[in-house]
Design a protein around this motif. Structure first.
Motif: not given
Ligand code: NAP
Length: 284
Positions: A261-266
């Motif tokens: 989630k953090l990766r795709t959000t960034l």
């Protein structure tokens, strides 16, 4: 940590009848420390606190009842002189598509998961501030980082816990207190069994999304990969660490979900960078 009994850490834990709260209270006592184990039905705590030379105190606490919140914190401070670690653990889930949600059920869950947690925190903070020491552990969820279909309202409560905790950490950090946000994935507690609530309404159009997740969650009760005893041990390790994280993710499923989630959000935020920056006045 200190070694003489009157100096051993004092933990105050909400929701100790079953699950994470119970395992945590048990491990704290096993380590020779002191615990104020609280539950809506204090009878469920008798065996837990019995036989530890008075190091365990069972107190009635429904976190939605302000008088009980004040009374429980007072009882803890009278019995043990202070609270070193507060664990805001009491909470439960409610499954429903957003459109299927029932107002009274949604508000009741917010009362426990968010406003109850905030009330206990406010009651414990004056003592911690006076001593310039203490740690507040807020049990969030992978659902505090990721919105899954069928648990929008639960996610809303846990996102609220995340925001409140992150702000709190910035307020109390400079005066010597710490905050730890715990984000478990699926663990073998009563969460997906007796504690879980669901909306009475099912809308066919959400069968493939919210409906399918309802079935998945109800079906995995008792078979979740997460071990609550190992989770309790991990929480103690993080609380005791000299270099603790703000967020502690627990279990592989949560680890993969949260990092993804953090990766795709960034990636998404960066892909729209020009549009984002273009919203300022040109001369700002
Ligand atoms: P659990 O076994 O169902 O335990 C939940 C505890 O919360 C019980 O002691 C319950 O008491 C208590 N509680 C509920 N409402 C309360 C209230 N108003 N006042 C005081 N206590 C109340 O489930 P658990 O997994 O250990 O849940 C603990 C926390 O972990 C919750 O915040 C939950 O959202 C979070 N969490 C769990 C999982 C998981 O998969 N297990 C994953 C992520 C996050 P009663 O016995 O009176 O009902």
């Amino acid at each position: 940590m200190a070694s003489t009994e009157s100096d051993t850490p004092v933990w105050f834990i909400t929701g100790c009848s079953t699950g994470f709260g119970r395992e945590l209270a048990r491990l704290v006592l096993e380590r020779g420390w002191r615990v104020v184990a609280t539950a809506r039905k204090p009878d469920t705590l008798k065996d837990l606190v019995a036989g530890h030379d008075g190091r365990g105190l069972a107190v009635a606490l429904d976190v939605t009842d302000q008088a009980q919140v004040d009374g429980a914190v007072r009882a803890a401070e009278q019995a043990f002189g202070r609270i070193d670690v507060l664990v805001n653990n009491a909470g439960y889930g409610y499954l429903s598509a957003v459109e299927e949600g029932e107002d009274a059920e949604i508000r009741a869950m917010f009362d426990t998961n968010v406003f109850g947690l905030a009330a206990v925190t406010r009651a414990v903070l004056p003592g911690m501030r006076a001593r310039r020491s203490g740690c507040i552990v807020n049990i969030s969820s992978q659902g505090g980082m990721i919105g899954f279909p069928g648990s929008g309202y639960y996610a809303a409560t846990k996102f609220a816990v995340e925001g409140l905790s992150e702000s709190l950490s910035k307020e109390v950090g400079p005066i010597g207190l710490r905050v730890l946000i715990v984000e478990p994935g699926p663990f073998r507690t009563d969460w997906a069994g007796r504690s879980l609530k669901q909306s009475a309404t099912f809308i066919d159009d959400y069968e493939a999304t919210a409906g399918s997740r309802r079935k998945q969650i109800s079906g995995y009760s008792g078979k979740q990969p997460g071990d609550p005893v190992r989770a309790a041990d991990a929480i103690i390790k993080a609380v005791q660490s000299d270099n603790p994280p703000l967020r502690l993710v627990l279990g592989r499923m949560a680890f993969e979900g949260v990092t993804g989630k953090l990766r795709t959000t960034l990636e998404e935020v960066e892909a729209w960078k020009d549009t984002s920056l273009g919203a300022d006045f040109p001369d700002a």
